[in-house]
Scaffold this active site. Sequence first.
Site, PDB file in Angstrom:
ATOM      1  N   GLU A 164     -21.609   1.153  -8.763  1.00 61.17           N
ATOM      2  CA  GLU A 164     -22.315   1.838  -7.607  1.00 61.17           C
ATOM      3  C   GLU A 164     -21.383   2.620  -6.870  1.00 61.17           C
ATOM      4  O   GLU A 164     -20.194   2.243  -6.955  1.00 61.17           O
ATOM      5  CB  GLU A 164     -22.701   0.579  -6.801  1.00 61.17           C
ATOM      6  CG  GLU A 164     -24.366   0.263  -6.481  1.00 61.17           C
ATOM      7  CD  GLU A 164     -25.047   1.347  -5.727  1.00 61.17           C
ATOM      8  OE1 GLU A 164     -24.645   2.670  -5.895  1.00 61.17           O
ATOM      9  OE2 GLU A 164     -26.004   1.231  -5.157  1.00 61.17           O
ATOM     10  N   ASP A 190     -23.536  -1.018   0.947  1.00 59.69           N
ATOM     11  CA  ASP A 190     -23.658  -1.196   2.302  1.00 59.69           C
ATOM     12  C   ASP A 190     -24.319  -2.389   2.893  1.00 59.69           C
ATOM     13  O   ASP A 190     -23.901  -3.514   3.173  1.00 59.69           O
ATOM     14  CB  ASP A 190     -24.635   0.266   2.733  1.00 59.69           C
ATOM     15  CG  ASP A 190     -24.642   0.516   4.234  1.00 59.69           C
ATOM     16  OD1 ASP A 190     -23.750   0.271   5.010  1.00 59.69           O
ATOM     17  OD2 ASP A 190     -25.603   1.412   4.458  1.00 59.69           O
ATOM     18  N   LYS A 216     -18.650  -1.374   2.468  1.00 63.36           N
ATOM     19  CA  LYS A 216     -18.833  -1.252   3.838  1.00 63.36           C
ATOM     20  C   LYS A 216     -19.356  -2.448   4.446  1.00 63.36           C
ATOM     21  O   LYS A 216     -20.440  -2.802   4.773  1.00 63.36           O
ATOM     22  CB  LYS A 216     -19.865  -0.206   4.385  1.00 63.36           C
ATOM     23  CG  LYS A 216     -19.481   1.098   4.746  1.00 63.36           C
ATOM     24  CD  LYS A 216     -20.712   1.685   5.289  1.00 63.36           C
ATOM     25  CE  LYS A 216     -20.663   3.349   5.130  1.00 63.36           C
ATOM     26  NZ  LYS A 216     -21.997   3.962   5.479  1.00 63.36           N
ATOM     27  N   PHE A 238     -20.815   7.507   8.126  1.00 62.04           N
ATOM     28  CA  PHE A 238     -21.579   8.004   7.138  1.00 62.04           C
ATOM     29  C   PHE A 238     -20.492   8.990   6.304  1.00 62.04           C
ATOM     30  O   PHE A 238     -20.044   9.948   6.593  1.00 62.04           O
ATOM     31  CB  PHE A 238     -22.709   8.705   7.427  1.00 62.04           C
ATOM     32  CG  PHE A 238     -23.611   8.935   6.245  1.00 62.04           C
ATOM     33  CD1 PHE A 238     -24.588   7.744   5.954  1.00 62.04           C
ATOM     34  CD2 PHE A 238     -23.711   9.798   5.645  1.00 62.04           C
ATOM     35  CE1 PHE A 238     -25.177   7.767   5.030  1.00 62.04           C
ATOM     36  CE2 PHE A 238     -24.616  10.239   4.537  1.00 62.04           C
ATOM     37  CZ  PHE A 238     -25.364   8.983   4.134  1.00 62.04           C
TER      38      PHE A 238
END
Length: 184
Positions: free
Chosen positions: A102, A106, A134, A156
Amino acid sequence: MGYTMNDDIKDILYSENQLKEMIAGLGKAITEDYKDKKLLLVSILRGSVIIMADLMREIKLPLEIDFMAVSSYGDDTKSSGTVKIIKDLDKDVAGYDILIVEDILDSGMTLSYLMDILAARNPKSIRICTLFDKPDRRKVQEIKADYAGAVVPDEFIVGYGLDYRQKYRNLPFVGILKEEVYSK
Ligand code: IMP
Ligand code: MG
């Protein structure tokens, strides 16, 4: 000079060279761990295409690859957790040691859903390799990266496969997108 994609980047987080080293480190660890396994790398399109291409060449073992595409609906910078399979694997994964590749982990919603689907197909094992993690934003706590290139702050980021509205994937580095780009 006119507009370039670089104008939309606030800070560079990882340079091309740093990414190369990061991927080499991941490849080395995976090479050690999967010596006697039946390794199948499953790339989640489209964000992981670049890491996939680079990572597979850093794994010095026989392996196979396959691709899966999912879409997650929500606003542009957060995933909603509703995941739909757009393209399924071609392979029957029974008996394989699956390593999901991946771009970024998140909320964990995408991978939580995918792990359930893949686990039902009787692979020997399933693990997760993500370029970025994250953890501050995790909603599904059970989802953990077995291999992660780096932990990133809650900003982001784009480049090296990661997009904002399908753009910026071709930046060779990873940078933080200026807020004014997505708050417009
Ligand atoms: P999750 O289901 O919330 O874990 O979502 C993971 C997906 O959200 C990733 O595969 C990316 O497509 C997207 N995503 C999450 N954070 C970022 C980011 O900082 N930049 C670009 N895409 C992101
Ligand atoms: Mg995306």
